[in-house]
Design a protein around this motif. Sequence first.
Motif, PDB file in Angstrom:
ATOM      1  N   THR A 222      69.251  60.292  92.345  1.00 27.11           N
ATOM      2  CA  THR A 222      69.327  59.527  93.582  1.00 27.11           C
ATOM      3  C   THR A 222      70.407  58.464  93.445  1.00 27.11           C
ATOM      4  O   THR A 222      70.567  57.856  92.381  1.00 27.11           O
ATOM      5  CB  THR A 222      67.986  58.857  93.889  1.00 27.11           C
ATOM      6  OG1 THR A 222      67.581  58.091  92.758  1.00 27.11           O
ATOM      7  CG2 THR A 222      66.925  59.901  94.200  1.00 27.11           C
ATOM      8  N   ARG A 223      71.122  58.262  94.517  1.00 25.32           N
ATOM      9  CA  ARG A 223      72.261  57.353  94.479  1.00 25.32           C
ATOM     10  C   ARG A 223      71.817  55.922  94.188  1.00 25.32           C
ATOM     11  O   ARG A 223      70.954  55.374  94.861  1.00 25.32           O
ATOM     12  CB  ARG A 223      73.001  57.402  95.810  1.00 25.32           C
ATOM     13  CG  ARG A 223      74.263  56.554  95.827  1.00 25.32           C
ATOM     14  CD  ARG A 223      75.060  56.808  97.071  1.00 25.32           C
ATOM     15  NE  ARG A 223      74.229  56.692  98.268  1.00 25.32           N
ATOM     16  CZ  ARG A 223      74.678  56.926  99.485  1.00 25.32           C
ATOM     17  NH1 ARG A 223      75.910  57.325  99.667  1.00 25.32           N
ATOM     18  NH2 ARG A 223      73.884  56.778 100.525  1.00 25.32           N
ATOM     19  N   THR A 224      72.400  55.335  93.150  1.00 22.49           N
ATOM     20  CA  THR A 224      72.081  53.961  92.786  1.00 22.49           C
ATOM     21  C   THR A 224      72.655  53.010  93.827  1.00 22.49           C
ATOM     22  O   THR A 224      73.807  53.134  94.249  1.00 22.49           O
ATOM     23  CB  THR A 224      72.663  53.618  91.406  1.00 22.49           C
ATOM     24  OG1 THR A 224      72.110  54.514  90.437  1.00 22.49           O
ATOM     25  CG2 THR A 224      72.340  52.189  91.026  1.00 22.49           C
TER      26      THR A 224
ATOM     27  N   GLY B 178      66.773  49.597 105.198  1.00 20.45           N
ATOM     28  CA  GLY B 178      67.737  48.503 105.156  1.00 20.45           C
ATOM     29  C   GLY B 178      68.289  48.308 103.758  1.00 20.45           C
ATOM     30  O   GLY B 178      67.841  48.936 102.786  1.00 20.45           O
ATOM     31  N   PRO B 179      69.275  47.417 103.596  1.00 21.23           N
ATOM     32  CA  PRO B 179      69.942  47.238 102.304  1.00 21.23           C
ATOM     33  C   PRO B 179      69.051  46.621 101.243  1.00 21.23           C
ATOM     34  O   PRO B 179      68.162  45.823 101.528  1.00 21.23           O
ATOM     35  CB  PRO B 179      71.125  46.321 102.645  1.00 21.23           C
ATOM     36  CG  PRO B 179      70.714  45.609 103.895  1.00 21.23           C
ATOM     37  CD  PRO B 179      69.874  46.575 104.653  1.00 21.23           C
ATOM     38  N   GLY B 180      69.303  47.020 100.000  1.00 13.92           N
ATOM     39  CA  GLY B 180      68.578  46.486  98.871  1.00 13.92           C
ATOM     40  C   GLY B 180      67.676  47.510  98.228  1.00 13.92           C
ATOM     41  O   GLY B 180      67.428  48.593  98.760  1.00 13.92           O
ATOM     42  N   ALA B 181      67.179  47.148  97.037  1.00 15.66           N
ATOM     43  CA  ALA B 181      66.196  47.962  96.310  1.00 15.66           C
ATOM     44  C   ALA B 181      65.173  46.979  95.758  1.00 15.66           C
ATOM     45  O   ALA B 181      65.024  46.800  94.550  1.00 15.66           O
ATOM     46  CB  ALA B 181      66.868  48.754  95.196  1.00 15.66           C
ATOM     47  N   VAL B 182      64.475  46.309  96.665  1.00 20.95           N
ATOM     48  CA  VAL B 182      63.679  45.133  96.336  1.00 20.95           C
ATOM     49  C   VAL B 182      62.611  45.419  95.299  1.00 20.95           C
ATOM     50  O   VAL B 182      62.519  44.735  94.271  1.00 20.95           O
ATOM     51  CB  VAL B 182      63.061  44.529  97.616  1.00 20.95           C
ATOM     52  CG1 VAL B 182      62.025  43.472  97.259  1.00 20.95           C
ATOM     53  CG2 VAL B 182      64.146  43.931  98.495  1.00 20.95           C
ATOM     54  N   LEU B 183      61.760  46.420  95.543  1.00 20.20           N
ATOM     55  CA  LEU B 183      60.656  46.664  94.620  1.00 20.20           C
ATOM     56  C   LEU B 183      61.179  47.030  93.238  1.00 20.20           C
ATOM     57  O   LEU B 183      60.680  46.529  92.217  1.00 20.20           O
ATOM     58  CB  LEU B 183      59.749  47.765  95.169  1.00 20.20           C
ATOM     59  CG  LEU B 183      58.448  47.988  94.400  1.00 20.20           C
ATOM     60  CD1 LEU B 183      57.597  46.729  94.387  1.00 20.20           C
ATOM     61  CD2 LEU B 183      57.656  49.154  94.990  1.00 20.20           C
TER      62      LEU B 183
ATOM     63  N   MET C 184      78.804  50.330 104.023  1.00 19.28           N
ATOM     64  CA  MET C 184      78.199  50.390 102.695  1.00 19.28           C
ATOM     65  C   MET C 184      76.855  49.661 102.680  1.00 19.28           C
ATOM     66  O   MET C 184      75.888  50.121 102.058  1.00 19.28           O
ATOM     67  CB  MET C 184      79.145  49.789 101.655  1.00 19.28           C
ATOM     68  CG  MET C 184      80.395  50.618 101.405  1.00 19.28           C
ATOM     69  SD  MET C 184      81.492  49.829 100.200  1.00 19.28           S
ATOM     70  CE  MET C 184      82.660  51.161  99.880  1.00 19.28           C
ATOM     71  N   THR C 185      76.794  48.539 103.375  1.00 16.16           N
ATOM     72  CA  THR C 185      75.530  47.812 103.490  1.00 16.16           C
ATOM     73  C   THR C 185      74.505  48.662 104.226  1.00 16.16           C
ATOM     74  O   THR C 185      73.327  48.700 103.860  1.00 16.16           O
ATOM     75  CB  THR C 185      75.744  46.475 104.219  1.00 16.16           C
ATOM     76  OG1 THR C 185      76.721  45.697 103.518  1.00 16.16           O
ATOM     77  CG2 THR C 185      74.455  45.684 104.311  1.00 16.16           C
ATOM     78  N   GLY C 186      74.954  49.362 105.264  1.00 16.48           N
ATOM     79  CA  GLY C 186      74.065  50.264 105.982  1.00 16.48           C
ATOM     80  C   GLY C 186      73.543  51.387 105.109  1.00 16.48           C
ATOM     81  O   GLY C 186      72.461  51.936 105.359  1.00 16.48           O
ATOM     82  N   ASP C 187      74.297  51.746 104.070  1.00 17.62           N
ATOM     83  CA  ASP C 187      73.850  52.768 103.122  1.00 17.62           C
ATOM     84  C   ASP C 187      72.933  52.205 102.043  1.00 17.62           C
ATOM     85  O   ASP C 187      72.509  52.943 101.144  1.00 17.62           O
ATOM     86  CB  ASP C 187      75.058  53.434 102.453  1.00 17.62           C
ATOM     87  CG  ASP C 187      75.810  54.359 103.407  1.00 17.62           C
ATOM     88  OD1 ASP C 187      75.200  54.805 104.396  1.00 17.62           O
ATOM     89  OD2 ASP C 187      77.002  54.619 103.160  1.00 17.62           O
TER      90      ASP C 187
END
Length: 728
Positions: A710-712, A459-464, A226-229
């Motif tokens: 798009t997948r949250t 990589g994991p996250g949606a930083v911006l 899941m982290t990889g996704d």
Amino acid sequence: MAEARQISGTLERIVFQNPESHWTVARLVPEGGGDEVTVVGSLLGVTPGTALKLSGSWVDDRKYGRQFKVETYQTRAPETLVGIERYLGSGLVPGIGPELAKRIVARFGLETLDVINKDPRRLLEVEGIGRAKASKIADAWEEQRDVQNVMVFLRGHGVSSAYAARIFKRYGTDAVAMIRENPYRLSIDIWGIGFRTADGIARSLGLAADSPERLEAGLVHVLGEMTGDGHLHAPQAELENAAAELLQVARDRIAGPLQTLVDRNLLIVETLGDRGACYSLAATWEHEHEAAQAFAELVNTPMRALDIDLEVAIETIERETGLGLASQQRRAIGAAVSDKCVVITGGPGVGKTTIVRSILAIFQARDRLVALAAPTGRAAKRLTETTGAGARTLHRLLEYQPQTGSFERGAERPLDADVVIVDESSMMDIALFRALVTAIRPDAQLVLVGDIDQLPSVGPGAVLADVIASDAATVVRLTEIFRQAASSRIVINAHRVNAGEPLDLGGSPDESDFFFIERTEPAAARDVVVELCAERIPRRFGFDPMQGVQVLTPMHRGELGTQAINLALQTRLNPERKGEPSIRRGERVFRIGDKVMQIRNDYDKEVFNGDVGVIKDMSGGGKALWVEMIDGRRAEYGKEEIDQLVHAYAVSVHKSQGSEYPAVVMPLATQHYMMLQRNLLYTGITRGKKLVCLVGTRRAVQMAIKNDSTRTRWTWLAHRIADALELA
């Protein structure tokens, strides 16, 4: 076609052996006589004189001739006096050289190995061996025997020689005991061994399907996937359902092992809003938590004020550049100069590059130290070209140390910069963002530039997105397309796609920079892609088929995936030539002249994930091939390092982030339906600088434009930043 079989013989000499992977080139004298043969493969614990039974296949290398490629092997004790003497004197046992080996064999004859195995005290009977030396030889012999025991155990459970070498290097002679205790540790400790491989070993050892070790390892594996996704945590129900499906156990068996992992601090559990109990890998939770704290401190710490008349500064820039800055650009420049943390976001043609150049000029004119950076080498190179100032990758800026996996720059040793400007910031994952914000001086300024509508980070996250959602930074959204860009159908169609509108395919074909070629059959579409890259685009537009044209595709598999298109383009642009060397890795064959991409960061070579180059030469020995990157850097690869490369005639849209290409060819078919999303099409289109050509079906294009769902990603960074600011 490789021919599978077995051979036996005595190792005559080792031509080359990599000390890390134990990949070996050796010469073998076949049992029963005959000419020496070349054997290649991962061989641990073998020396000249070792009797071997090898399983594998014969292959014909165009440069080095016929070789036996080893898949598994067994060692046997040498059975002749000469063999025993060479075996002992080969360096197998420290302290025994050729001369001493000769004296030992002269004393004990064919019983030599039994004496060392069972009664090493008898070595005192040999001239020149005292008690200390006899003890040292006995200890070394015992360690060597342990190596063989480990290898036999691992091969007996289906572990390849290459992985066995990695396992032994990690665990040493304790490998058997450690694996018997918990084989699932392999999936955590050994790169390349996943849960399913470790699970196979565990089942062969007789571990039950519902053993606690298996359930715990399965949970960690699922959360890692899941982290990889892209997720930073998983709600409990999602995690338990996925783990139960993978492990084929009832969901009620998951709760106990899940709590055990929390008790051992391997997982962190929190109640997050309406998501309820959510679980994170400990390292991922730490990255998000520390990033939020450091960013909040950065926002809350007053900056060193800049004594400037902004209107005068902007007028100076306009006069020196001959450009008239629009109101949105002026606002972005003003925010970047005056505010602590700023996000500047917008699509193609809205003037982000002009803004960065202007900000840089203003700060430099006032002797402010500015650090320019981007997440990838390609993006940093482009930033250098567009600004005329030196830009670095974030890893270089933060002085990443590959040996330790850590950054030299951090809170204890912050960056020597008054302002940090990061381009292509949508590509930052949570680990890189955490490293960045903890390394910025609290009184410094941060400017993030990027396109929020592109694909999120690999990589994991949606930083911006999370920084924008936190309301902690000043956000300037650029929407106005400038006149020089408004005539480009690449720019027009990128914005139309982003708005959910159909493509504009009008205008004269002689003047357009955007084309759509309809082909309903995937095989026919692939043929058109190949023809465009090899003939039509180079002939009409003058772009080099290797350097100037790039195929971007949504998926890796299928008739229009990277694998099939790479093979077709390699066959067309760089076919097999008689007498020229090649190297095979699985289904891939590398040749001199191939376009290739680096898929992992390698800081020793100074090549990074996504770097593209061309294979210039191949040779034998320790180095297998040389690649010249597009910026002129040369990188050497040993045979064991070739897995860092893939063909790059076609790459995925995800891999293209941070890059621009003169011409982009993008196949789109309904077979890509799982990946047909608006931000993927938008990202692919915006990679083309001078020409974009879509090949496929109108229905596939329409599906992508309409699919804005798009997948949250499950993240909590925005909330953590907001909470940290309230508590400050």
